[in-house]
Design an enzyme around this catalytic site. Sequence first.
Site, short mmCIF file in Angstrom:
data_model
loop_
_atom_site.label_atom_id
_atom_site.label_comp_id
_atom_site.label_asym_id
_atom_site.label_seq_id
_atom_site.Cartn_x
_atom_site.Cartn_y
_atom_site.Cartn_z
N VAL A 146 0.87 -1.18 0.00
CA VAL A 146 0.00 0.00 0.00
C VAL A 146 0.90 1.22 0.00
O VAL A 146 2.07 1.15 0.36
CB VAL A 146 -0.97 0.03 1.20
CG1 VAL A 146 -2.02 -1.07 1.08
CG2 VAL A 146 -0.24 -0.07 2.52
N SER A 147 0.34 2.35 -0.41
CA SER A 147 1.15 3.55 -0.59
C SER A 147 1.33 4.38 0.67
O SER A 147 2.28 5.14 0.77
CB SER A 147 0.52 4.43 -1.67
OG SER A 147 0.47 3.73 -2.88
N SER A 148 0.40 4.27 1.62
CA SER A 148 0.54 5.14 2.79
C SER A 148 0.35 4.35 4.08
O SER A 148 -0.29 3.29 4.10
CB SER A 148 -0.45 6.30 2.74
OG SER A 148 -1.76 5.82 2.84
#
Length: 183
Positions: free
Chosen positions: A9-11
């Site tokens: 996931v990106s964050s």
Amino acid sequence: MAVYGYARVSSVGQSLEIQQEALARAGCSVIRSEKVSGTSRQGREELERLLEFVTEGDILVVTRIDRLARSMRDLQDIFHELKSRGACLRATEQSIDTSSPEGKAFADILGVFSEFETALRKERQMEGIAKAKAEGRYLGRKATARAKSEQVLNMRQEGIGPTAIARQLGISRASVYRIIGKK
């Protein structure tokens, strides 16, 4: 033959749980996960670790191709790396299986669209920032460390170490050293 899973996931606020569950259902014996943003492979230590130990006949599974790469160059590099090791790539939510020519072609097409989507998003973001700056609404992030300079200096005088100061005040150690160095 081993089946490895990769979730990303990106964050920090996003959850890996849905991807991890899908990878487990896909039969992955090992699942590596990370929370890393960006459009390149840089900083993706778990991905690099997986790519290092895949061997002949192994399968790398992701839920979607964009979890693996956001640029065509990185995607192609990963394809070539897997192919050179005799491994293949599969995606649980897309018809991708690089062990077949059709699967590889479909992965290439999705990779192109993923890269295009990333470029458009970045362009829209920059336009929004430019507009907000022109209207005087974009001021950037508040300087949290500078606002705590007095606290940092007082704590340092009390003999508290930079790491402890950083933890207690919720700022980076580098900021603590910067403030201490300016006194």
